[in-house]
Motif scaffolding. Structure first.
Motif, PDB file in Angstrom:
ATOM      1  N   GLY A 198      14.387   6.251   4.767  1.00 39.24           N
ATOM      2  CA  GLY A 198      13.903   4.817   5.083  1.00 39.24           C
ATOM      3  C   GLY A 198      12.789   5.221   6.280  1.00 39.24           C
ATOM      4  N   VAL A 199      13.199   5.952   7.255  1.00 36.34           N
ATOM      5  CA  VAL A 199      12.327   6.078   8.506  1.00 36.34           C
ATOM      6  C   VAL A 199      10.874   6.735   7.936  1.00 36.34           C
ATOM      7  N   ARG A 200      11.133   7.887   6.902  1.00 37.35           N
ATOM      8  CA  ARG A 200       9.892   8.415   6.480  1.00 37.35           C
ATOM      9  C   ARG A 200       9.028   7.452   5.832  1.00 37.35           C
ATOM     10  N   TRP A 201       9.620   6.368   5.185  1.00 33.64           N
ATOM     11  CA  TRP A 201       8.603   5.497   4.383  1.00 33.64           C
ATOM     12  C   TRP A 201       8.166   4.573   5.354  1.00 33.64           C
ATOM     13  N   ALA A 202       8.824   4.120   6.382  1.00 31.42           N
ATOM     14  CA  ALA A 202       8.310   3.443   7.573  1.00 31.42           C
ATOM     15  C   ALA A 202       7.174   3.954   8.344  1.00 31.42           C
ATOM     16  N   LEU A 203       7.252   5.355   8.390  1.00 35.27           N
ATOM     17  CA  LEU A 203       5.981   6.024   8.943  1.00 35.27           C
ATOM     18  C   LEU A 203       4.778   6.139   8.117  1.00 35.27           C
ATOM     19  N   PRO A 245       8.926  14.313  11.747  1.00 31.50           N
ATOM     20  CA  PRO A 245       9.879  13.654  10.648  1.00 31.50           C
ATOM     21  C   PRO A 245      10.376  15.127   9.702  1.00 31.50           C
ATOM     22  N   HIS A 246      10.753  16.196  10.270  1.00 33.81           N
ATOM     23  CA  HIS A 246      11.212  17.096   9.587  1.00 33.81           C
ATOM     24  C   HIS A 246      12.873  16.992   9.866  1.00 33.81           C
ATOM     25  N   GLY A 250      16.088  18.262  10.356  1.00 33.31           N
ATOM     26  CA  GLY A 250      16.993  18.405  11.601  1.00 33.31           C
ATOM     27  C   GLY A 250      16.266  17.690  12.650  1.00 33.31           C
ATOM     28  N   VAL A 251      15.227  17.513  13.091  1.00 34.05           N
ATOM     29  CA  VAL A 251      14.708  16.849  14.149  1.00 34.05           C
ATOM     30  C   VAL A 251      14.711  15.328  13.918  1.00 34.05           C
ATOM     31  N   LEU A 252      14.469  14.868  12.991  1.00 37.51           N
ATOM     32  CA  LEU A 252      14.606  13.505  12.503  1.00 37.51           C
ATOM     33  C   LEU A 252      16.118  13.158  12.499  1.00 37.51           C
ATOM     34  N   ASP A 253      16.966  13.747  11.849  1.00 33.25           N
ATOM     35  CA  ASP A 253      18.307  13.453  11.821  1.00 33.25           C
ATOM     36  C   ASP A 253      18.971  13.184  13.434  1.00 33.25           C
ATOM     37  N   LYS A 254      18.340  14.231  14.192  1.00 32.79           N
ATOM     38  CA  LYS A 254      18.984  14.111  15.470  1.00 32.79           C
ATOM     39  C   LYS A 254      18.282  12.986  16.466  1.00 32.79           C
ATOM     40  N   TRP A 255      17.071  12.537  16.022  1.00 32.17           N
ATOM     41  CA  TRP A 255      16.569  11.369  16.551  1.00 32.17           C
ATOM     42  C   TRP A 255      17.095  10.100  16.220  1.00 32.17           C
ATOM     43  N   ILE A 256      17.568  10.132  14.883  1.00 35.11           N
ATOM     44  CA  ILE A 256      18.185   9.006  14.420  1.00 35.11           C
ATOM     45  C   ILE A 256      19.677   8.688  14.912  1.00 35.11           C
ATOM     46  N   ALA A 263       0.936  -1.126  -0.114  1.00 40.57           N
ATOM     47  CA  ALA A 263       0.148  -0.003   0.095  1.00 40.57           C
ATOM     48  C   ALA A 263       0.753   1.300  -0.074  1.00 40.57           C
ATOM     49  N   ALA A 264       2.072   1.223   0.722  1.00 40.33           N
ATOM     50  CA  ALA A 264       3.125   2.516   0.570  1.00 40.33           C
ATOM     51  C   ALA A 264       3.774   2.430  -0.610  1.00 40.33           C
ATOM     52  N   GLY A 265       3.538   1.537  -1.746  1.00 39.93           N
ATOM     53  CA  GLY A 265       4.178   1.766  -2.932  1.00 39.93           C
ATOM     54  C   GLY A 265       5.151   0.655  -3.290  1.00 39.93           C
ATOM     55  N   VAL A 266       5.459  -0.232  -2.473  1.00 37.44           N
ATOM     56  CA  VAL A 266       6.766  -1.220  -2.969  1.00 37.44           C
ATOM     57  C   VAL A 266       6.083  -2.551  -3.369  1.00 37.44           C
TER      58      VAL A 266
END
Ligand SMILES: Cc1cc2nc3c(=O)[nH]c(=O)nc-3n(C[C@H](O)[C@H](O)[C@H](O)COP(=O)(O)OP(=O)(O)OC[C@H]3O[C@@H](n4cnc5c(N)ncnc54)[C@H](O)[C@@H]3O)c2cc1C
Length: 504
Positions: A393-398, A420-421, A423-429, A155-158
């Motif tokens: 990849g995290v954005r796709w998983a979301l 998911p933006h 700067g914040v996402l990079d820091k979280w990763i 459903a998410a396109g894969v």
């Protein structure tokens, strides 16, 4: 007193994934082989002596770990599990058996290592797949959470494919190929050593940690080890190190093969100044979304388990980030695990693993004592491109976890990016990432030791005759796969190069 034994043609150090393959192939060819393994030998599968948790392919066991520890990009403590047992990591891993993408093997040749192209390796892959009894799950064997993931990924396109490990394949999702036989993890000791256990050419020396390689006049002639606490020297014409990505460079360094300045600092005499030993260490970093699970998940898993074997992990999606230099560069490989702290008794994990990290770290000895584990610095996410790929990849998983096919199983988020933006996402990763358990590269294969090679294309250690390496440490760059099958193929290929010196 040191006991000396000299009844072997070859000593294979480490009876792990590649070591079991190596030892078996040499014995089958009639060579006398002593395989020296730090962990216990539980005998053949038929002997019935194996611990249940190592046999059960449904979950990852936590016993028999060497105990390497280190940190992630945000300073988080991470365990770097490695199995200390006959069969090595193949005796405790997740049983996914993937070859990856053809271009990674062809690139190996282009970098000066003839004999490692995809076409040349195909027969070895086919042979290992047969020996390891690799198979694919049928649709009715896929448990509800995994089925939900596959539906959500589509459903998410894969696109769905029932052959997710086609060496010529593109992005796709499907059931993982696995070496599982009736719920048993079919490790390389069962697949390769069991058929030759009764041959008199094979000696298994278990619970024997190799300290170093014995070297005189630039030639290896055996190993120094401890068996049941007693020092022992074993001698042979050829020593093959298959002690894995951490164990093999540790042994080389303790043997005086490595960066001269580092060795001198530890009081180790230098045999060969080989700066790349321990360098090029890389692992596939992983970012995980985690959820508390729901009553629906619990109910459906329980119902499924009444009629079918219930594995924790089964499905895989291959996707491509904008950074990919091939058809895909990310794996998403969800699992469920029992967790008493959660109301439904299960935790759901949706991890994203980067297959082609650019970051490189190093393994360094802390001391010359073989009882002390080396310092392992993976330098995870040191390269910004690795973070960017994982973020994709995290954005796709979301997107995936929002799909109705899976959302009803997930429940409250336990580990989830606040935003998911970029700067914040990079820091979280950086601060929360884990890894995919796939370290490699510390004794890199290549044509020039001045350019980072430790072994040549036949696995021969530069500067020492009669010494080879055959395990996951020889990868210049991990293939975009899970590495157990490619590592078994490394064992097959280098065994063949030993047996047929003019081939390749
Ligand atoms: C938890 C976990 C899950 C994984 N899941 C998967 C998966 O699903 N699919 C996949 O493809 N890969 C998986 N992997 C990775 C994969 O199993 C490894 O990359 C691969 O098995 C490494 O093989 P190797 O031969 O290089 O080393 P190993 O299999 O680790 O073998 C090394 C052997 O050498 C022995 N040894 C080490 N030092 C010494 C010494 N000084 N003296 C004597 N013996 C020594 C060790 O005890 C061990 O038996 C997983 C790994 C882990 C830890």
């Amino acid at each position: 007193m040191i006991e000396r034994t000299s009844a072997s043609d070859v000593i294979v150090v480490g009876a792990g994934t590649a070591g079991a393959v190596m030892a078996a192939r040499l014995v089958e060819a009639g060579l006398r082989v002593a395989v020296v393994e730090a962990g216990p030998d539980y005998g053949s599968y038929r002997s019935g002596g194996w611990p249940t948790e190592l046999l059960d392919a449904g979950a990852l066991p936590e016993t028999h770990d060497w105990g390497y520890r280190g940190q992630g990009a945000g300073g988080q403590r991470l365990a770097f599990e490695r199995a200390r047992v006959i069969g090595g990591c193949s005796a405790h891993n997740g049983c996914a058996q993937l070859a990856g993408w053809r271009g990674d093997y062809d690139a190996w040749v282009a970098s000066g290592c003839p004999g490692w192209s995809c076409e040349e390796l195909r027969p070895w892959f086919a042979g290992s797949i047969e020996r390891l009894r690799v198979r694919r799950f049928s649709p009715e064997e896929i448990q509800p959470f995994q089925r939900g993931f596959l539906g959500a990924a589509v459903a998410a396109g894969v696109p769905f494919t029932d052959y997710v490990d086609d060496l010529d394949g593109e992005v796709g999702c499907g059931p993982e190929p696995v070496n599982v036989v009736d719920g048993i993890r079919w490790n390389t000791a069962f697949a390769y050593l069991d058929p030759v256990r009764d041959r008199r050419e094979l000696t298994i020396v278990a619970e024997a940690t190799v300290d170093s390689v014995l070297i005189a006049n630039g030639r290896a002639f055996g190993v120094r080890t401890r068996v049941a606490g007693q020092p022992r020297e074993l001698r042979a014409d050829l020593v093959v190190l298959c002690a894995g990505v951490y164990g093999t460079p540790e042994i080389l360094l303790r043997s005086g093969i490595g960066p001269a300045a580092d060795l001198a600092e530890l009081g180790i005499g230098v045999h060969v100044d080989l700066p790349a030993v321990g360098a090029n260490l890389h692992d596939q970093p992983a970012s995980q979304l985690e959820f508390a699970g729901t009553e629906r998940l619990r109910g459906e898993l329980e119902q499924f388990a009444r009629t079918c074997w219930l594995p924790e992990e089964q499905a895989l999606a291959k996707i491509a980030s904008p950074m990919a230099d091939g058809p895909f560069d990310l794996h998403v490989y969800p699992w469920v695990e029992p967790d008493e702290a959660q109301p439904a008794g299960w935790r759901c994990v949706v991890p994203v693993g980067l297959l082609t990290p650019k970051s490189r770290g190093r393994l360094r000895l802390r001391s010359a004592d073989p009882g002390e584990r080396a310092e392992v610095d993976h330098a995870y996410l040191a390269e910004a491109a690795d973070v960017a790929a994982l973020a994709h990849g995290v954005r796709w998983a979301l997107q995936v976890v929002r799909q109705p096919e899976i959302a009803g199983y997930l429940g409250s988020p336990l580990r989830f990016p606040p935003d998911p933006h970029d700067g914040v996402l990079d820091k979280w990763i950086r601060s929360t990432h884990a890894h995919y358990w796939h370290p490699a590269g510390t004794c890199r294969m290549g044509s020039d030791p001045a350019k980072g090679a430790v072994v040549d294309a036949r696995g021969r250690v530069y500067g020492v005759r009669g010494l080879r390496v055959a395990d996951a440490s020889v990868f210049q760059r991990l293939p975009r796969a899970t590495p157990a099958l490619p590592t078994a193929v490394v064992g097959e290929r280098i065994a063949d190069l030993i047996l047929r010196p003019r081939s390749g």
